[in-house]
Every structure is written in structure tokens, then in C-alpha cells.
Design a protein around this motif. Sequence first.
Motif, mmCIF file in Angstrom:
data_model
loop_
_atom_site.group_PDB
_atom_site.id
_atom_site.type_symbol
_atom_site.label_atom_id
_atom_site.label_comp_id
_atom_site.label_asym_id
_atom_site.label_seq_id
_atom_site.Cartn_x
_atom_site.Cartn_y
_atom_site.Cartn_z
ATOM 1 N N SER B 97 1.476 2.369 -8.639
ATOM 2 C CA SER B 97 0.431 3.167 -7.970
ATOM 3 C C SER B 97 0.463 2.930 -6.462
ATOM 4 C CB SER B 97 -0.947 2.783 -8.509
ATOM 5 O OG SER B 97 -1.224 1.425 -8.227
ATOM 6 N N ARG B 98 1.043 1.816 -6.064
ATOM 7 C CA ARG B 98 1.105 1.516 -4.629
ATOM 8 C C ARG B 98 2.217 2.288 -3.924
ATOM 9 N NH1 ARG B 98 -0.656 -2.355 -7.564
ATOM 10 N NH2 ARG B 98 -1.993 -4.076 -6.905
ATOM 11 N N GLU B 105 2.780 15.181 -0.867
ATOM 12 C CA GLU B 105 1.731 14.232 -0.486
ATOM 13 C C GLU B 105 2.302 13.200 0.481
ATOM 14 O OE1 GLU B 105 -1.210 10.929 -2.657
ATOM 15 O OE2 GLU B 105 0.672 11.527 -3.622
ATOM 16 N N LEU B 113 0.216 9.350 9.389
ATOM 17 C CA LEU B 113 0.450 8.020 9.947
ATOM 18 C C LEU B 113 1.024 8.151 11.354
ATOM 19 C CD1 LEU B 113 0.619 4.933 9.572
ATOM 20 C CD2 LEU B 113 2.920 5.269 8.690
ATOM 21 N N SER B 116 -1.630 9.408 13.744
ATOM 22 C CA SER B 116 -2.725 8.465 14.001
ATOM 23 C C SER B 116 -2.318 7.458 15.072
ATOM 24 C CB SER B 116 -3.094 7.723 12.718
ATOM 25 O OG SER B 116 -2.073 6.794 12.389
ATOM 26 N N GLU B 118 -1.125 4.714 14.520
ATOM 27 C CA GLU B 118 -1.472 3.366 14.073
ATOM 28 C C GLU B 118 -0.308 2.676 13.379
ATOM 29 O OE1 GLU B 118 -5.073 3.248 11.790
ATOM 30 O OE2 GLU B 118 -6.174 4.374 13.311
ATOM 31 N N GLN B 137 2.248 1.357 4.645
ATOM 32 C CA GLN B 137 1.468 1.915 5.761
ATOM 33 C C GLN B 137 1.117 3.374 5.490
ATOM 34 O OE1 GLN B 137 2.600 1.063 9.833
ATOM 35 N NE2 GLN B 137 4.233 -0.240 9.035
ATOM 36 N N ALA B 140 -1.609 3.575 2.929
ATOM 37 C CA ALA B 140 -2.955 3.241 3.417
ATOM 38 C C ALA B 140 -3.710 4.478 3.887
ATOM 39 C CB ALA B 140 -2.850 2.234 4.559
ATOM 40 N N ARG B 142 -3.998 7.195 2.252
ATOM 41 C CA ARG B 142 -4.467 8.031 1.137
ATOM 42 C C ARG B 142 -5.971 8.234 1.187
ATOM 43 N NH1 ARG B 142 -0.637 6.149 -3.767
ATOM 44 N NH2 ARG B 142 -1.312 4.081 -3.151
ATOM 45 N N GLY B 143 -6.374 9.478 0.993
ATOM 46 C CA GLY B 143 -7.800 9.776 0.951
ATOM 47 C C GLY B 143 -8.402 10.045 2.307
ATOM 48 N N LEU B 144 -7.654 9.766 3.367
ATOM 49 C CA LEU B 144 -8.219 10.012 4.696
ATOM 50 C C LEU B 144 -8.143 11.485 5.050
ATOM 51 C CD1 LEU B 144 -7.051 6.955 6.758
ATOM 52 C CD2 LEU B 144 -8.941 7.221 5.171
ATOM 53 N N LEU B 146 -7.359 15.424 3.213
ATOM 54 C CA LEU B 146 -7.269 16.055 1.905
ATOM 55 C C LEU B 146 -6.195 17.132 1.957
ATOM 56 C CD1 LEU B 146 -11.050 16.317 1.177
ATOM 57 C CD2 LEU B 146 -9.425 14.930 -0.056
#
Lengths: 460, 194
Positions: B97-98, B105, B113, B116, B118, B137, B140, B142-144, B146
Motif C-alpha cells: 500500500s506504500r 495517480e 510533488l 510543491s 517540497e 515522497q 506522501a 496522497r489525498g492532498l 483529488l
Amino acid sequence: MELRDYLRILRRNWVIILVITLAGVAGGATYSLLQTPQYEATTKVFVSTSSADSVSDLNAGNSFTQQIVRSYAQVVTTGLVLDPVISELGLDRTTRELADQVSAEVTLNTVIVDITVTDADPVLAANIANSIAKNLIEAVPELTPANADGVAPVKVTVTQSAQVPDEPVSPRVPLNIALGALVGLAFGIGIAVLRSVLDQRIRGQRDVELVTDRPIIGAIAYDPKAKDRPLIVHADPLSPRAESFRSLRTNLQFVDMGSDRRSFVVTSSIESEGKSTTTANLAIALRDSGLNICVIEGDLRRPKLVDYLGLEGAVGLTDVLIGRVQLSDALQRWGRNNLFVLPAGQIPPNPSELLGSAAMAKLLRDLESEFHIVLVDAPPLLPVTDGAILSKQTSGAIVVAAAGRTQRNQLEAALKSLESVDAKVHGIVLTMMPTKGPDAYGYGAYGYGYGYTQETSSKS
Amino acid sequence: MCTGNICRSPQAERLLIAEFERRGLSGAVEVSSAGVAALVGEPMTEQAAAQTIGYGGNPSGHVARRLADPMVEQADLVLTMERTHRADVVRLVPRASRYAFTLPEFARLAVDLRDSGEAEEPDPAADADRLRALVPQVAAGRGLSLPGAAEHDEVEDPYRQSDEVYARSAAQVATAVSTIVTVLAELSRPSARG
């Protein structure tokens, strides 16, 4: 109900009241338009009795005259006067019908009779009035025959013959419209009050206080775009909505002091009240304050949390409970800090049993020792028992109630179901709170405003 | 990976190989494909092969194979065509899942990323390690953001469909692949950034 409540009802329903008032106005106007205009013609006749000599006679004569005048006024609407009028003008109506069109009134303390005729035809109205006066005079000898001296004791004189009126007297358009507006207004207010009395939906703090004495620990501003960006705390940290989640976070720290169990269930009475969104945002807000947070998807029937968080939820809680997967493998980190998510995993046939199992209790203990706060997103309380079971397994429940959606009795029933299993209710969170209007939720009422809201509002 | 391992996933595999090669990263990456219900032993369908050539990949020599645990366990990154495939991968190996994403996606998150700003400065290690370090990275993010609609994160299945569908599906694959390789190359070699 206090005056405040009534004012709120009026503010809430002003549209309905306005519409019904306008309907009343329209009704009055339509009524006026449908009416045939009526015209009035008036003739005045003076009734006198033969003069008397002495003062006492004069007085007697006076009162006699007054009686006579009143009697004559009555005579006007009888066949004695009207029948000749009908034949004279060749009218196509009965005495009764004509009598309905005629009124005779004595002006107070005078001997003058006003004979008023109402008709759709102004000329005819005047003709009838004049004809009545004429025929009344002709009827006098029949009614009060002359005495021996040949002096008629009563004399009727026309002082003003009827003129053809220019303007109709009815319909009175302004009056009808004003009446319609008044009736509409009264009706609208009535409906508004009735609606509010019958409307059981929770709209704000006061409604919650009617149901329960549990504190309101949060009020989340309504965001029409919540569907597109559920994670507002992350997407727009300065928005009023994000601020309301931070207030909730602060209040949560006060809740359940002195307990070493830092796990909370987020549940609600019915579905779609904003549980998962609240859970996700609260978790992010808590994480932003530097805590290690774990969020568990406890809705094993219709998991939504992982979709909001953009994670893969194929493996999770249920797989861990049956020992097929290690907890460390099933936990997923969200974002860059210490927020971990345990998805629902495979959907089991018996969610309630799994959630009430000893394995679940142990898992929660393990997670509580691992994380500062564990949040469990649960199914709604009314359709299934899962939420109540989970509340018992954790330190207690945070019950979400959607303003304008949840009914008072639903919230009551939901809280009862928690009570029946001895689960603690930490507090109520109101979601979908309007930011404008009569039930608007003022910031700072449930937490500390940091001035973000003033900044954003002053910008707009 | 995809369902049959004869259309979408081999396309993605070959296009990834071609793109990495173009960037001089072919030594750092090993790309392979598989299917959850693979038509084992079959080559790519004609249409899929034609589309692959059209986008600059080499379709020859591909043989369909079935997805197995070790493949997922040894992978640093698993890219699937649909979300159900992603779920299949995670069911096989929960830890995945990681590092399991659908292809579009991962492309979307990689761009997030980069935009951003970051992304961590890569250590001066080998290309392979740098690329590997980028996966968590990207995850990380995910979900930010849609996908707009869920299907934006998926590649259409062209199997037994018209040429038109094949073309549409291949375009989705090619777009995602070139985005992914471009961003990964940029982020793993900051010195090479324009």
C-alpha cells in the motif's frame, strides 16, 4: 418560545412570508379585476312636518319628525316606492333585486334621507335614484293623509337630485390589495411559525440544548465545496472551516481529562452528516499540532475515509483482526508527518461482531499506547449498532449532528443508544453550520478565534 | 500491471523502458509487467503492439505472465491500470500500500510533488537509490489533491474493443508514462534541471 425565537423564525422564513404576501396582493388585485365596476348615485330628500307653534309642540314635532324620517327611510326600499320605479324605467328585475341595490340612510340628528343606488350602469343608477325620490314624494299622501285643514302633516322635498357618477365606487383596488397583503402576511407568518414548530431539524446550538446537556465541542462551518475538497484543513488552512476544525481540536484536549485512554469514536445519528470529513480534518488538525495520530476506518459497511484521504483501502482493520495481516503492514502513513491510517480492509459479513471482539479491544489498547490520539470513524448510530459498540470499546463518542439535516428526535435516539450500552458521550459537533443568516454560527463561540476569520472577511 | 498483461501493462512497460533510456536512466531502472488474470504466454495484442510502436516503444518479445507475491515484494514501485488492480496488489502484499499506485495517480502525485517544491534534495547516491527515495515522497502527497473524478486515475481497458478505444487507452498510458519519467528524472537530478 421567546421573542428571539420568533425573530429567528421570521428571518429564516422571510422568503415564504414574502411570497405568500405577494400572493395575497395578487389575489386582491385579481379579485378587483374580476369585479364589475359598480357606480353609486345619491339623492337627498328633506322630510319636514307641518310647523308647530309652541316650544313644547316644536319638541314634540321634532321627535315626531325624526320618527317619521326613519320610517320614510324604511319605505324607500319597499314595493310601494320601488314598484312604480320598475315600471317607470322598464327595469328587468324584481322588487327584491332592486331593493338590494338601494339603501336609504338618515343622517344622524337631521331630517335628511340619503337614498343611494348602486348599479353597474352609472346613468341608470342616477335615474333610479331620482325616480325613487319622485315616487317617494308621490307616496306621501298615501302614508300620511292630509288632516282636516288640508295641510299635509309631512312634506318630502328633494334637496339634491342624483348626478351621474364618473368614478365607480367598487371595486376599491387599493383597499383590496392592502387587505390581500395583510391576509397574505398573516398567513405567511402563520405558516412560518407552524413550520418551525413542526420542523424537528436541528439548526443550531439551541436545538441541541433542547435534546441533551452534553457540551457542543465544535461547530463546523458549511462549505458548499466540501465534496470537492474534503480535507480543508490541508487545502485551505486559513478558511473559516479549517478554523472551526482547529477549535474542535482545542476543545478535544479539554475533553475526558484524567483518562489515560485517548481514543475517540466519531459517529452520528444518520448517514451523510459529515462524520468521515470531520474525522479526517480533525486528524489532520491534531497532527498539525505535532501529535502522533492514528485514524481507524471503523465503518466496515461503507468505508469512505480512505477515499477522502486518497489511500488504498483493500487491506486494513478486518485483516488485522483476523490475524491475516500484521498491524504494522496494514497501517498507512498519510502525508509527511505522524498521521497513520488503518483502512477498513475486506468488508466482513459480521461487522458488529468483529468490532465488539476482544481482538478489537486489544488492538485499540495497542494503538492507544502507540499514539497520542486514536480516532475511529464509525457508522451512524441509528441504522446499526456498530457505533455504539465502538464507543464502548474506546473512551467514548463524539456525536456529529448536521445542522439543517438531523432531526431532534434522531439525535435523541442516537444518544439513547449510546446511553443504553453505557458509552460516554464526550460532546456534540455541529456540522454544516450556516455562516450567514439567522442561525449563523459566530466564531469564538466554541473555541478561540485567532483572527483568521476577520482577515478573510475583511478581504472579501 | 493490469488484468491480462497483453494490452495496457506491457504498453506501459515498454514505453517506460523507452523513456528511461531516452533520459539515460535505463541502467538504474528495471521495468517489468504482469496481470492478475494474465493470459499466460500470450504476446501483446496487435493493436496494443501497434500503439506501442506509435509512441516509440518496442513491443516485441513480450510474454504475458501472472502477478505473484515475490514480484510485488521485490518491487520499489507498482503501477496499475485500475484501482481494483491496486487493491489486488495490496491484498497480495499489504505493505505494498506504500508503493502501489495507479499509473495516472502516480503521474498526478509526481507532478504535485514537483510543483510543491517540497521534494528533498537527493543524496549523491546512485540513480537507482535516488529514484527509490522519491517513491515515498510521492506517496506522501496522497489525498492532498483529488483526481477530479475517480476514473481520471484509471486507464481504460481496450481489450476486445475498437481501435478507437485502443488509441484512447494508449494515449492515457503514454501521457502518464512521459509525465512520470520526466518528473522523476528532474527530481532525481536537480543539477540537470533547466
